[in-house]
Design a protein around this motif. Structure first.
Motif, short mmCIF file in Angstrom:
data_model
loop_
_atom_site.label_atom_id
_atom_site.label_comp_id
_atom_site.label_asym_id
_atom_site.label_seq_id
_atom_site.Cartn_x
_atom_site.Cartn_y
_atom_site.Cartn_z
N LEU A 111 0.83 -1.20 0.00
CA LEU A 111 0.00 0.00 0.00
C LEU A 111 0.87 1.26 0.00
O LEU A 111 0.53 2.25 -0.66
N ALA A 112 1.97 1.21 0.72
CA ALA A 112 2.88 2.37 0.75
C ALA A 112 3.45 2.63 -0.64
O ALA A 112 3.53 3.78 -1.10
N ARG A 113 3.82 1.55 -1.34
CA ARG A 113 4.40 1.70 -2.68
C ARG A 113 3.39 2.26 -3.68
O ARG A 113 3.76 2.91 -4.66
N SER A 114 2.11 2.03 -3.43
CA SER A 114 1.10 2.55 -4.35
C SER A 114 1.03 4.08 -4.30
O SER A 114 0.49 4.71 -5.20
N PHE A 115 1.59 4.68 -3.24
CA PHE A 115 1.60 6.13 -3.12
C PHE A 115 2.95 6.72 -3.52
O PHE A 115 3.12 7.95 -3.48
N HIS A 116 3.89 5.86 -3.90
CA HIS A 116 5.22 6.35 -4.26
C HIS A 116 5.14 7.15 -5.56
O HIS A 116 4.34 6.86 -6.44
N GLY A 117 6.00 8.14 -5.71
CA GLY A 117 6.00 8.95 -6.92
C GLY A 117 5.16 10.21 -6.80
O GLY A 117 4.96 10.92 -7.78
N ARG A 118 4.66 10.49 -5.60
CA ARG A 118 3.86 11.69 -5.40
C ARG A 118 4.60 12.75 -4.60
O ARG A 118 4.02 13.62 -3.98
N GLY A 119 5.92 12.66 -4.62
CA GLY A 119 6.73 13.67 -3.96
C GLY A 119 7.19 13.34 -2.56
O GLY A 119 7.89 14.11 -1.94
N ASP A 137 10.69 5.63 2.10
CA ASP A 137 10.93 5.21 3.49
C ASP A 137 9.92 5.86 4.44
O ASP A 137 9.44 5.22 5.37
N ASP A 138 9.61 7.12 4.18
CA ASP A 138 8.62 7.81 5.02
C ASP A 138 7.25 7.18 4.86
O ASP A 138 6.51 6.99 5.83
N LEU A 139 6.92 6.83 3.61
CA LEU A 139 5.63 6.20 3.35
C LEU A 139 5.54 4.84 4.02
O LEU A 139 4.48 4.45 4.54
N MET A 140 6.64 4.11 4.01
CA MET A 140 6.68 2.79 4.67
C MET A 140 6.42 2.95 6.16
O MET A 140 5.66 2.16 6.77
N GLN A 141 7.01 3.94 6.78
CA GLN A 141 6.82 4.15 8.21
C GLN A 141 5.37 4.50 8.52
O GLN A 141 4.80 4.02 9.51
N VAL A 142 4.78 5.34 7.68
CA VAL A 142 3.37 5.72 7.89
C VAL A 142 2.47 4.50 7.74
O VAL A 142 1.54 4.29 8.53
N ALA A 143 2.75 3.68 6.71
CA ALA A 143 1.95 2.47 6.50
C ALA A 143 2.09 1.50 7.67
O ALA A 143 1.11 0.87 8.09
N MET A 144 3.30 1.38 8.20
CA MET A 144 3.50 0.51 9.36
C MET A 144 2.74 1.02 10.57
O MET A 144 2.17 0.24 11.34
N LEU A 145 2.70 2.32 10.74
CA LEU A 145 1.92 2.89 11.84
C LEU A 145 0.45 2.53 11.68
O LEU A 145 -0.23 2.17 12.64
N GLY A 146 -0.04 2.61 10.43
CA GLY A 146 -1.42 2.24 10.16
C GLY A 146 -1.68 0.77 10.45
O GLY A 146 -2.73 0.40 10.99
#
Length: 266
Positions: A56-64, A68-77
């Protein structure tokens, strides 16, 4: 208090990791917070569903945003989903976890990924437009117009334009960012002009000109000779055929009147 234990169905061995995690999740809410077995089961569930959070984190990659930050947010979720999951509701964990993780990712983009402050409504509007543009481009075979987007999202064209314009706040550049010019690399801030004092004083000068025009003709003449011709009071007195003391008094009265009128407008 005796700690509870997890019992896997004795007649059917469990080998699938997801099934093991689901059994762990079904037992978590029955165990006390201090129970060591609960901590182990919680860790098992989190580790098992980490690939889901990663996907799910990778699906948001490429939006600026950094991956790694997205991975951390997804793990928090994911952790929030594990801690809040209630198996008694009869919903599979994955169906509960996906919207929870996506909610954290979207919240991250709304609250953290904007370089300048933009209202929540405008952030969501911008994201709606960003998602709609690729879909409409494929459907129409061309870049969608503002009217196309407005019709698709059931918004007014003014709302679409506002949402598109606020996208400029999503990514900003530091004034220290290097840029290339003919003479070599310099910082972006060096290309930005400094405040122009003369431009800043335009409103004041316009107001002063208006108030000066309201003075008697002789007082206007004295001000012109003093501040534009740079004559002394004695020279002005000789030119106008009056005493230097009279010039001083008229000059003082005129300046006091102008000062009062300008201050009254502040």
């Amino acid at each position: 208090m005796a700690s509870a234990t997890l019992t896997i169905h004795p007649r059917r061995p469990v080998t699938d990791e997801t099934t093991v995690a689901d059994h762990a999740l079904s037992s978590l809410h029955e165990l006390a917070q201090q129970d060591q077995e609960r901590a182990r089961l919680r860790e098992t569930a989190i580790q098992t569903y980490m690939p889901l959070a990663s996907r799910l984190a990778r699906s948001f990659h490429g939006r600026g945003e950094d991956l790694d930050d997205l991975m951390q947010v997804a793990m928090l979720g994911l952790i929030k989903a594990v801690d809040r999951f209630d198996p008694e509701r009869g919903v599979a964990f994955s169906k509960f976890a996906v919207p929870t993780i996506l909610g954290e990712l979207k919240k991250h983009f709304r609250d953290s990924a904007w370089s300048l402050h933009v209202t929540r409504r405008m952030q969501e509007l911008h994201l709606q437009i960003s998602r709609a543009q690729p879909t409409l481009t494929q459907e129409l075979g061309r870049s969608p117009s503002v009217a196309d987007i407005a019709k698709h999202l059931e918004l007014s064209e003014a709302e679409v334009l506002a949402g598109m314009e606020c996208g400029g706040a999503y990514n900003t550049r530091s004034l220290n960012s290097p840029v290339t010019v003919d003479d070599g690399a310099i910082e972006l801030g060096q290309l930005i002009g400094a405040p122009d004092d003369r431009m800043e004083s335009v409103p004041d000068r316009q107001a002063l000109r208006q108030h000066v025009s309201e003075l008697p003709a002789r007082e206007q003449r004295i001000l012109y000779l003093r501040f534009f011709e740079d004559l002394t009071q004695s020279q002005i007195a000789k030119k106008l055929g009056i005493s230097q003391m009279h010039v001083s008094r008229l000059l003082s009265q005129s300046l006091s009147a102008l000062r009062g009128r300008l201050l009254a407008e502040v």
